[in-house]
Design an enzyme around this catalytic site. Sequence first.
Site: not given
Length: 551
Positions: A260-262, A264, A279, A374
């Site tokens: 969602g934000m990066g 790889v 990343k 998590d």
Amino acid sequence: MSDASDSHWSADEVTQEMIPPISDRAMSQTVPPDLQARVVSPHQRVRFSAETDALLRTRLQYAALDIAIVLAISFVGNFLASSHEWLLLRSIVLGWVIAAYFLLKSGFRFDGFALRAFEIALFGAVAIQLSLMMNGRLRFFAERGDSTSVVGTQYLYFTAFCLHVLTYGIFMPNSWKRAAVVTTLIALIPYAVWFGTAAFHPEIGKLASTNQAVAPIPLTLIAALIATFGSHIINRTRREAFQAKQLMQYRLQDQIGHGGMGKVYRAEHTLLKRPCAIKLIHSDKSSDPYTIDRFEKEVIATAKLSHWNTIDIYDYGRTADGTFFYVMELLNGLSIQDLIQRFGPMPPSRVVYLLLQACQALHEAHTAGLIHRDVKPANLFVTERGGYWDVLKILDFGLVRELDGEVASQETLNRFSGTPAFMAPEQAFHYDTVDARADIYALGAVAYYMLSGDTVFQCKSTTEMILAHANDEVRPLGSPDKPFEESLEQIIRRCLEKDPSSRFASALELHDALAATSLRSKWTAKDAEMWWSQHLPKNNNQLCVTEPTIK
């Protein structure tokens, strides 16, 4: 990373192609604040010429295919029009172009010199065919005094050479100087044929002079100029892109994952030649201090850990345009989530084998004052290291909390939590005060998933899931007809106690309880190696590498 049910709580899943494993820990390096993306020195990096060779082969394939299609259409068209002249020559050139395409598409290795030889032979063969056919048709129409056809032949073949020049300029990666030389030589061929034929057949010039619409425009030379300029622009763009991929001492290769934000990328350390993953945060997120803070915290927290069962972080920094990045090891294998989805529940002995490793990694993290928050199947990765399979790696410390650190702000609490299907009850209600026992609960939920193939609770919404973890009883793992291993089920039930004080007090205590069961010795490294040898696809790209996502 999460599945669909976790979409409200964590970022998009990030996956990578399976790539060859590395067996040692990378050198840690302090990155200066003014880290910039730049081209490393020539002796440190992959040469631009090497990339050009790889591109040249691909472009030659496309050029051969393009030329073959055009020649085939022309061949069929002339054949249907009952124009059988030069049939042998046409067949030979078309056959060579098709053969060149399949040779270039095959697995045969060709160096740069051989590829350039292919280039000359490919474009040269077509130029020879056009020259001979132009010469023959000019003589044929001159002998019959057909001025219209002489002029038509002239413009037909000049146009054909223009297309040939432009095809070369578009497809072939070149410096502008080389492009200028080659395209100019091709552009001069029709003039040489015209004047050479006219020298032996003066009537050609007389017939051509009857055309009053002639304009003294060197069409093929203009095409050569355009092709050279275009080749220069394409080559410069390629070089800029190549340089942009040189991130300090790392060379970016292809993209292998995104979140969602990066993104790889597969990468390589230019000096050590070690494969790694890099990343990068999306540029539109780089200006968000909150995002950058979480990104840095994940990197720094994970880099503090040195256990074999925690993913290695090699490096991190910021490029000149503010893009944040970090470098990590590449993993060869599958996440526990992927393993269960592909192959179903695991035998209890293998579950214990993997859980023991997770406990060891979490013990180091907890001892260092770090709570993961998590732990879930997608963040537990089963890989190979040092010739041993079923080596477990804990990924994604993006929600990590330092026990002695600053209490999270309300904004942090609103934006970060965990994955409901594997989250301790207190984490939903007292996010800022959870301790190591929240990770113990999550690991128990993961163990339940590994053994049954289902999450502890099956709920339709996030709220229902949170309430179920807080209030509902855990369903038995076994059944009256098929009782489950009692000692292991008791351990998992203790991990899943609602009250944190009723759970194992630490990852080390859980480790010792698992080690005391009779299951510990029933799954060995040899069993793991045999399992992977039976299930590892011959095409390694069928496996994925799941890489920690950016929260």
